[in-house]
Design an enzyme around this catalytic site. Structure first.
Site, PDB file in Angstrom:
ATOM      1  CE1 TYR A 150      25.599  23.889  38.182  1.00 16.06           C
ATOM      2  CE2 TYR A 150      25.282  21.792  37.076  1.00 16.06           C
ATOM      3  CZ  TYR A 150      25.405  22.516  38.236  1.00 16.06           C
ATOM      4  OH  TYR A 150      25.338  21.874  39.443  1.00 16.06           O
TER       5      TYR A 150
ATOM      6  CB  ILE B 277      26.239  13.462  39.681  1.00 14.03           C
ATOM      7  CG1 ILE B 277      26.168  14.342  40.959  1.00 14.03           C
ATOM      8  CG2 ILE B 277      24.885  12.809  39.409  1.00 14.03           C
ATOM      9  CD1 ILE B 277      25.289  15.576  40.805  1.00 14.03           C
TER      10      ILE B 277
ATOM     11  CG  ASP C 155      23.220  17.098  38.463  1.00 10.88           C
ATOM     12  OD1 ASP C 155      22.134  16.942  39.060  1.00 10.88           O
ATOM     13  OD2 ASP C 155      23.964  18.079  38.633  1.00 10.88           O
TER      14      ASP C 155
ATOM     15  CG  HIS D 157      21.080  25.073  41.927  1.00 11.81           C
ATOM     16  ND1 HIS D 157      21.505  25.196  40.620  1.00 11.81           N
ATOM     17  CD2 HIS D 157      22.112  24.503  42.597  1.00 11.81           C
ATOM     18  CE1 HIS D 157      22.740  24.721  40.527  1.00 11.81           C
ATOM     19  NE2 HIS D 157      23.126  24.297  41.706  1.00 11.81           N
TER      20      HIS D 157
ATOM     21  CG  ASN E 196      35.276   9.176  37.375  1.00 13.81           C
ATOM     22  OD1 ASN E 196      36.268   8.701  37.930  1.00 13.81           O
ATOM     23  ND2 ASN E 196      35.187  10.465  37.053  1.00 13.81           N
TER      24      ASN E 196
ATOM     25  CE  LYS F 152      34.046  19.185  34.812  1.00 20.29           C
ATOM     26  NZ  LYS F 152      35.367  19.804  35.067  1.00 20.29           N
ATOM     27  CB  SER F 153      35.855  13.576  34.223  1.00 15.72           C
ATOM     28  OG  SER F 153      37.062  13.657  33.499  1.00 15.72           O
TER      29      SER F 153
END
Ligand code: NAD
Length: 275
Positions: free
Chosen positions: A50, A229, A45, A108, A241, A231-232
């Site tokens: 971004y 979704i 994603d 968005h 995860n 995030k890391s």
């Protein structure tokens, strides 16, 4: 990997768990995406805003994973809403990603006072008809915004990606989406890793199952039917995860997690945020 798929209302299958790349700088996205793909994630994603579609695309290309095994989402940024500008913005996103199509393209934010989401959606319908997005959907839309699209346009959105985590469980919006065959996708599913993951109730549930608090929260989402979704950028957490398919929460656990709801948002309120 063991990630299940959900079937969207147009028949497209989407992995229920994917990898979010918000706040990952473009020059780090390639490695992060590569680490996620190596860990078994197939859904990524991103979003034009971004600023990491190029790095994301490089990570996809370098991985050697076949295109038809990937599920790539990007989003129309706020300043590009409108019919012609959305078409142009989509071309730019595809070029940056280095792809011939995306699996999912999202508006968005609704930006109600800007009032361009109906025109933007008509551009999305054209992109979908051309096969350049295999599915089209929304992010941060509330029922009134969705109702307006349903009455003024032809294609029912496949998904609504919204802020959703145990502190903001979004029961009404999830029920509205379900009634309209719109899937619900949770952004900031871990509550951005801030206070939520330190909660002692979560710690107790995690200890009971031999899992981490993050894994318990992700399991809760999956049981609700949400797409998630997380995030890391940390390889061990990226692996952690997606390692959430070997345990089950019981009704006591679910009740304890339900008690964490505060209704407090981490992000903008879609009713008042206008870019
Ligand atoms: P998240 O809830 O996924 O939390 C990520 C943070 O939690 C990490 O930066 C890290 O600090 C921590 N974390 C991650 N894994 C952990 C673990 N196993 N143990 C302990 N801490 C851990 O937050 P997010 O990045 O805001 O949301 C996920 C994705 O959702 C984003 O990357 C983006 O793709 C999407 N998103 C979309 C919108 C939107 O408006 N549509 C807004 C925000 C985020």
């Amino acid at each position: 990997s063991n990630v299940p798929f959900i079937t969207l209302n147009n028949g497209v299958r989407m992995p229920q768990l994917g990898f979010g790349v918000w706040q990952i700088p473009d020059d780090e996205a390639q490695v992060a995406v590569r680490n996620a793909l190596d860990a078994g994630y197939r859904s990524i994603d991103t979003a034009a805003i971004y600023g990491n579609e190029e790095g994301t695309g490089k990570g996809l290309a370098a991985s050697g994973v076949a295109r038809d095994e990937l599920f790539i989402t990007t989003k129309l940024q706020n300043g590009d809403q409108g019919y012609d500008s959305a078409l142009r913005a989509f071309d730019t996103s595809l070029t940056k990603l280095g792809l011939e199509y995306v699996d999912l393209y999202l508006i968005h934010w609704p930006l109600p006072a800007v009032d361009k989401y109906v025109d933007s959606w008509k551009a999305f319908e054209k992109i979908y008809a051309e096969g350049r997005a295999k599915a089209i959907g929304l992010s941060n839309f509330h029922p009134a915004h969705i109702q307006r699209l349903l009455s003024e346009t032809s294609i029912v959105p496949v998904i609504d990606q919204i802020e959703l985590h145990p502190q903001l469980p979004q029961a009404e919006l999830r029920a509205f989406n379900a009634r309209h065959e719109i899937a619900t996708e949770a952004w900031s599913p871990l509550g951005q890793g801030k206070g939520l993951l330190e909660d002692p109730k979560l710690a107790a549930i995690a200890e009971k199952h031999g899992k981490s608090p993050a894994q318990v929260v992700l399991r809760w989402h999956l049981d609700l039917g949400n797409v998630v979704i997380p995030k890391s950028v940390t390889p061990s957490r990226i692996k952690e995860n997606i390692d959430v398919f070997d345990f089950q929460l019981d009704s006591e656990d679910l009740a304890a997690i339900d008690s964490l709801g505060t209704g407090v948002r981490l992000g903008f309120d879609p009713e008042t945020f206008n870019g």
